[in-house]
Design a protein around this motif. Structure first.
Motif, PDB file in Angstrom:
ATOM      1  N   GLU A  75       0.814  -1.192   0.000  1.00  0.00           N
ATOM      2  CA  GLU A  75       0.000   0.000   0.000  1.00  0.00           C
ATOM      3  C   GLU A  75       0.859   1.257   0.000  1.00  0.00           C
ATOM      4  O   GLU A  75       0.378   2.338  -0.290  1.00  0.00           O
ATOM      5  CB  GLU A  75      -0.922  -0.002   1.234  1.00  0.00           C
ATOM      6  N   LEU A  76       2.126   1.137   0.341  1.00  0.00           N
ATOM      7  CA  LEU A  76       3.006   2.285   0.368  1.00  0.00           C
ATOM      8  C   LEU A  76       3.265   2.783  -1.041  1.00  0.00           C
ATOM      9  O   LEU A  76       3.331   2.000  -1.996  1.00  0.00           O
ATOM     10  CB  LEU A  76       4.330   1.918   1.034  1.00  0.00           C
ATOM     11  N   PRO A  77       3.423   4.093  -1.202  1.00  0.00           N
ATOM     12  CA  PRO A  77       3.741   4.626  -2.526  1.00  0.00           C
ATOM     13  C   PRO A  77       5.158   4.234  -2.922  1.00  0.00           C
ATOM     14  O   PRO A  77       5.983   3.918  -2.059  1.00  0.00           O
ATOM     15  CB  PRO A  77       3.627   6.147  -2.327  1.00  0.00           C
ATOM     16  N   PRO A  78       5.465   4.259  -4.207  1.00  0.00           N
ATOM     17  CA  PRO A  78       6.816   3.903  -4.637  1.00  0.00           C
ATOM     18  C   PRO A  78       7.826   4.930  -4.151  1.00  0.00           C
ATOM     19  O   PRO A  78       7.481   6.071  -3.830  1.00  0.00           O
ATOM     20  CB  PRO A  78       6.714   3.899  -6.166  1.00  0.00           C
ATOM     21  N   LEU A  79       9.076   4.521  -4.079  1.00  0.00           N
ATOM     22  CA  LEU A  79      10.137   5.466  -3.749  1.00  0.00           C
ATOM     23  C   LEU A  79      10.296   6.464  -4.894  1.00  0.00           C
ATOM     24  O   LEU A  79       9.956   6.170  -6.050  1.00  0.00           O
ATOM     25  CB  LEU A  79      11.453   4.717  -3.530  1.00  0.00           C
ATOM     26  N   THR A  80      10.831   7.624  -4.575  1.00  0.00           N
ATOM     27  CA  THR A  80      11.005   8.648  -5.605  1.00  0.00           C
ATOM     28  C   THR A  80      12.395   9.258  -5.508  1.00  0.00           C
ATOM     29  O   THR A  80      13.061   9.178  -4.471  1.00  0.00           O
ATOM     30  CB  THR A  80       9.967   9.776  -5.442  1.00  0.00           C
ATOM     31  N   GLY A  81      12.815   9.871  -6.612  1.00  0.00           N
ATOM     32  CA  GLY A  81      14.041  10.640  -6.643  1.00  0.00           C
ATOM     33  C   GLY A  81      15.269   9.882  -6.192  1.00  0.00           C
ATOM     34  O   GLY A  81      15.521   8.746  -6.591  1.00  0.00           O
ATOM     35  N   ALA A  82      16.034  10.551  -5.308  1.00  0.00           N
ATOM     36  CA  ALA A  82      17.309   9.991  -4.848  1.00  0.00           C
ATOM     37  C   ALA A  82      17.110   8.704  -4.058  1.00  0.00           C
ATOM     38  O   ALA A  82      17.941   7.799  -4.119  1.00  0.00           O
ATOM     39  CB  ALA A  82      18.053  11.024  -3.998  1.00  0.00           C
ATOM     40  N   ARG A  83      15.989   8.588  -3.313  1.00  0.00           N
ATOM     41  CA  ARG A  83      15.742   7.380  -2.533  1.00  0.00           C
ATOM     42  C   ARG A  83      15.539   6.177  -3.457  1.00  0.00           C
ATOM     43  O   ARG A  83      16.029   5.083  -3.164  1.00  0.00           O
ATOM     44  CB  ARG A  83      14.514   7.571  -1.634  1.00  0.00           C
ATOM     45  N   MET A  84      14.830   6.381  -4.559  1.00  0.00           N
ATOM     46  CA  MET A  84      14.618   5.291  -5.504  1.00  0.00           C
ATOM     47  C   MET A  84      15.940   4.890  -6.180  1.00  0.00           C
ATOM     48  O   MET A  84      16.238   3.705  -6.341  1.00  0.00           O
ATOM     49  CB  MET A  84      13.593   5.685  -6.558  1.00  0.00           C
ATOM     50  N   ALA A  85      16.750   5.889  -6.547  1.00  0.00           N
ATOM     51  CA  ALA A  85      18.033   5.604  -7.188  1.00  0.00           C
ATOM     52  C   ALA A  85      18.977   4.883  -6.220  1.00  0.00           C
ATOM     53  O   ALA A  85      19.631   3.904  -6.587  1.00  0.00           O
ATOM     54  CB  ALA A  85      18.669   6.905  -7.678  1.00  0.00           C
ATOM     55  N   LEU A  86      19.012   5.365  -4.954  1.00  0.00           N
ATOM     56  CA  LEU A  86      19.901   4.759  -3.967  1.00  0.00           C
ATOM     57  C   LEU A  86      19.430   3.350  -3.612  1.00  0.00           C
ATOM     58  O   LEU A  86      20.243   2.428  -3.449  1.00  0.00           O
ATOM     59  CB  LEU A  86      19.948   5.638  -2.710  1.00  0.00           C
ATOM     60  N   GLY A  87      18.105   3.170  -3.495  1.00  0.00           N
ATOM     61  CA  GLY A  87      17.563   1.844  -3.211  1.00  0.00           C
ATOM     62  C   GLY A  87      17.875   0.865  -4.320  1.00  0.00           C
ATOM     63  O   GLY A  87      18.252  -0.294  -4.064  1.00  0.00           O
ATOM     64  N   SER A  88      17.736   1.315  -5.559  1.00  0.00           N
ATOM     65  CA  SER A  88      18.044   0.447  -6.704  1.00  0.00           C
ATOM     66  C   SER A  88      19.520   0.075  -6.725  1.00  0.00           C
ATOM     67  O   SER A  88      19.886  -1.054  -7.072  1.00  0.00           O
ATOM     68  CB  SER A  88      17.659   1.148  -8.014  1.00  0.00           C
ATOM     69  N   LEU A  89      20.385   1.049  -6.338  1.00  0.00           N
ATOM     70  CA  LEU A  89      21.814   0.771  -6.275  1.00  0.00           C
ATOM     71  C   LEU A  89      22.118  -0.296  -5.223  1.00  0.00           C
ATOM     72  O   LEU A  89      22.881  -1.231  -5.473  1.00  0.00           O
ATOM     73  CB  LEU A  89      22.587   2.049  -5.957  1.00  0.00           C
ATOM     74  N   GLY A  90      21.503  -0.155  -4.035  1.00  0.00           N
ATOM     75  CA  GLY A  90      21.729  -1.132  -2.970  1.00  0.00           C
ATOM     76  C   GLY A  90      21.281  -2.525  -3.361  1.00  0.00           C
ATOM     77  O   GLY A  90      21.996  -3.514  -3.132  1.00  0.00           O
ATOM     78  N   ILE A  91      20.103  -2.605  -3.980  1.00  0.00           N
ATOM     79  CA  ILE A  91      19.592  -3.903  -4.433  1.00  0.00           C
ATOM     80  C   ILE A  91      20.466  -4.457  -5.549  1.00  0.00           C
ATOM     81  O   ILE A  91      20.802  -5.646  -5.582  1.00  0.00           O
ATOM     82  CB  ILE A  91      18.131  -3.750  -4.909  1.00  0.00           C
ATOM     83  N   GLY A  92      20.858  -3.576  -6.476  1.00  0.00           N
ATOM     84  CA  GLY A  92      21.675  -4.010  -7.605  1.00  0.00           C
ATOM     85  C   GLY A  92      23.032  -4.535  -7.183  1.00  0.00           C
ATOM     86  O   GLY A  92      23.533  -5.508  -7.751  1.00  0.00           O
ATOM     87  N   LEU A  93      23.641  -3.904  -6.173  1.00  0.00           N
ATOM     88  CA  LEU A  93      24.944  -4.369  -5.690  1.00  0.00           C
ATOM     89  C   LEU A  93      24.850  -5.788  -5.146  1.00  0.00           C
ATOM     90  O   LEU A  93      25.725  -6.625  -5.387  1.00  0.00           O
ATOM     91  CB  LEU A  93      25.467  -3.430  -4.599  1.00  0.00           C
ATOM     92  N   ALA A  94      23.764  -6.063  -4.409  1.00  0.00           N
ATOM     93  CA  ALA A  94      23.584  -7.415  -3.865  1.00  0.00           C
ATOM     94  C   ALA A  94      23.391  -8.429  -4.981  1.00  0.00           C
ATOM     95  O   ALA A  94      23.981  -9.518  -4.961  1.00  0.00           O
ATOM     96  CB  ALA A  94      22.379  -7.436  -2.920  1.00  0.00           C
ATOM     97  N   GLY A  95      22.582  -8.072  -5.979  1.00  0.00           N
ATOM     98  CA  GLY A  95      22.361  -8.982  -7.098  1.00  0.00           C
ATOM     99  C   GLY A  95      23.616  -9.225  -7.905  1.00  0.00           C
ATOM    100  O   GLY A  95      23.935 -10.363  -8.269  1.00  0.00           O
ATOM    101  N   PHE A  96      24.368  -8.142  -8.168  1.00  0.00           N
ATOM    102  CA  PHE A  96      25.593  -8.287  -8.955  1.00  0.00           C
ATOM    103  C   PHE A  96      26.626  -9.123  -8.217  1.00  0.00           C
ATOM    104  O   PHE A  96      27.292  -9.981  -8.816  1.00  0.00           O
ATOM    105  CB  PHE A  96      26.162  -6.903  -9.269  1.00  0.00           C
TER     106      PHE A  96
END
Length: 515
Positions: free
Chosen positions: A6-27
């Motif tokens: 139900e929470l809204p999606p992340l936006t701006g820098a939080r979305m970019a930083l969150g994607s980076l954190g997730i991406g680092l774990a996946g990579f």
């Protein structure tokens, strides 16, 4: 619908930083599936074991990882996806540290088994977390960014592993995960801990879990060791095969009838999940199998160093990385089935180009099709993942992502084994045919021996030996061409699998999964 959804999606820098954190774990996870490959001779020498024993460093990771991946759905419901994701990262960091300091092979294998097991949920949950935190209209873009991780990890791994091993120590191929993993865990926990999914206590399907471990472990070891043990002429391989088949049959029956299965096999009743998962698994098996053969051929027959052969295959990532954001913008406006079809046609064209490889080929003509292969790679992962996850309710996304990831990784393992067996068998066949021409009545053969004698000063026996080396090189090249030709045909044959699915677009078809 859960609070997290139900929470809204992340936006701006939080979305970019969150994607980076997730991406680092996946990579980090994808990288570790291949980074140790080129370091096996060094690891074996330092630990005082044979190279055959050293290859268990790869085998135990793959086996543990294969078992853990399909458990993602059950573990997510039990602990929550954010807690599970962060805990998996931290345990992966700990296991990597243990790998780096391991003083003996048994301790290294135990640490690698732990590393593979805790890495299981990371790739499926990476997809799930990205989809839950990006706007639904940009779900395809998120998956496209994630596809860069999946396709570049196995390519960067051998090159990076070779460089680190040659320049520093094999331990650093594991130590490098420590800062990367801690950064990833810190970022994800900071941004996502309030977006946790609900958890509930579920009974443990102990019989299903035991059968899963049994059939996956037996099959993984059989595939990895089959070539070394001469396949079914070995009692060990026969026993492993029987165990795998029987345990798999019992596993399927049990999971389809148990009230709380450890793996939700009913997902295969959905057309999109079935068609997309089978297609991505076969295609990834072909891709990964041929990707493994190329460096082997370059090192064994062209005299390339491990690092050089890795660098020669690295350009595949260039167009894959460039094309990912373009794919993210294109996919919401296009039928994913059309893009997936173009990807398979592109793969077929690249493999057909490689059927013209020859002994003595220069590096540029090896790199060119590898570079162009990045284009279908950019078109491959995101559309098929879109088809697989389209319409899945939020609570089913981790299970669907986990099971499809397991099938893809499993397909890669099977593809690697099959490609090696085919290359070996076709090389033997071509060598036999070519050797039949080595007769005193063949003027080409006698002329070649005269050439060896007059220009190189070689005697009869030395001339025969050099001729055999030449024949072996030609036979291996012809066998590799056969495999590339078969790969091109196979990529075209699996296209109908995409078209049994329902149409899905990145923005609309993924809405249920994204939120």
């Amino acid at each position: 619908m859960s609070a997290a959804n139900e929470l809204p999606p992340l936006t701006g820098a939080r979305m970019a930083l969150g994607s980076l954190g997730i991406g680092l774990a996946g990579f980090m996870t994808v990288l570790d599936s291949s980074i140790a490959n080129v370091a096996i001779p060094t690891i074996s020498g330092n630990l005082g074991v044979s190279i055959d024993e050293g290859t268990w460093v790869i085998t135990v990771f793959a086996a543990a990882n294969s078992v853990a991946i399909p458990l993602t759905g059950w573990l997510t419901q039990r602990f929550g996806q954010v807690r599970l994701f962060v805990a998996s990262i931290l345990l992966f960091v700990f296991a990597s540290f243990l790998c780096g300091i391991a003083p003996s092979l048994p301790l290294l294998l135990a640490a690698r088994a732990l590393q593979g097991a805790v890495a299981g949920p990371l790739i499926p949950l990476s997809q799930s977390l990205l989809l839950s935190s990006w706007p639904k209209a940009k779900a395809a873009f998120a998956l496209s960014l994630f596809s860069m991780i999946v396709v570049t990890g196995p390519i960067v791994g051998p090159s990076l592993g070779g460089w680190v091993t040659d320049s520093y120590s094999w331990s650093w191929i594991f130590f490098i995960n420590v800062p990367v993993g801690l950064l990833s865990a810190g970022v994800v926990w900071t941004l996502y801990r309030k977006r946790e999914t609900p958890s509930r206590k579920l009974p443990i399907d102990t019989i299903g879990l035991a059968l899963l471990v049994l059939w996956v472990g037996a099959l993984q070891i059989m595939l990895d060791k089959g070539k070394d043990l001469d396949w079914f002429s070995s009692t060990t391989i026969v026993v492993l095969t029987v165990v795998a088949v029987v345990a798999f049959a019992l596993f399927v029956v049990w999971e389809l009838t148990d009230k709380n299965p450890i793996v939700d096999l009913t997902l295969f009743k959905q057309r999109n999940f079935l068609g997309g998962t089978v297609a991505i698994s076969i295609a990834y098996g072909i891709f990964f199998g041929t990707l493994v053969l190329l460096p082997q051929w370059m090192q064994e027959y062209l005299g390339y160093r491990a690092l050089d052969s890795g660098l020669a295959t690295a350009p595949i990532g260039i167009f894959a990385v460039i094309g990912a954001p373009i794919m993210g913008r294109l996919l919401p406006k296009t039928d994913a089935r059309v893009i997936g079809t173009l990807a398979f046609v592109g793969f077929a064209v690249v493999y057909y180009m490689r059927t013209y490889f020859y002994v003595g080929i220069d590096e540029w003509h090896i790199i060119l099709p590898t570079l162009l292969q990045g284009i279908p790679m950019a078109l491959f992962f995101a559309p098929l993942t879109t088809l697989i996850l389209a319409g899945q309710p939020p609570e089913k996304v981790p299970a669907a992502a986990g099971l499809s990831t397991f099938a893809r990784v499993f397909g890669g393992g099977v593809g690697t084994s099959v490609a090696n067996v085919l290359w070996n068998n076709r090389t033997i066949l071509h060598h036999q045919v070519l050797t039949e021409q080595a007769s005193a009545n063949n003027p080409v053969f006698t002329g070649q021996l005269e050439h060896y004698h007059s220009l190189l000063g070689l005697g009869r026996d030395a001339g025969y030996a050099l001729f055999d080396v030449t024949v072996q090189s030609q036979a291996a090249m012809m066998a590799l061409n056969d495999i590339f030709y078969g790969a091109a045909i196979a990529m075209l044959v699996i296209i109908p699998l995409i078209w049994i699915t329902k149409p899905a677009r990145g923005g609309s078809g993924m809405s249920a999964a994204a939120h």
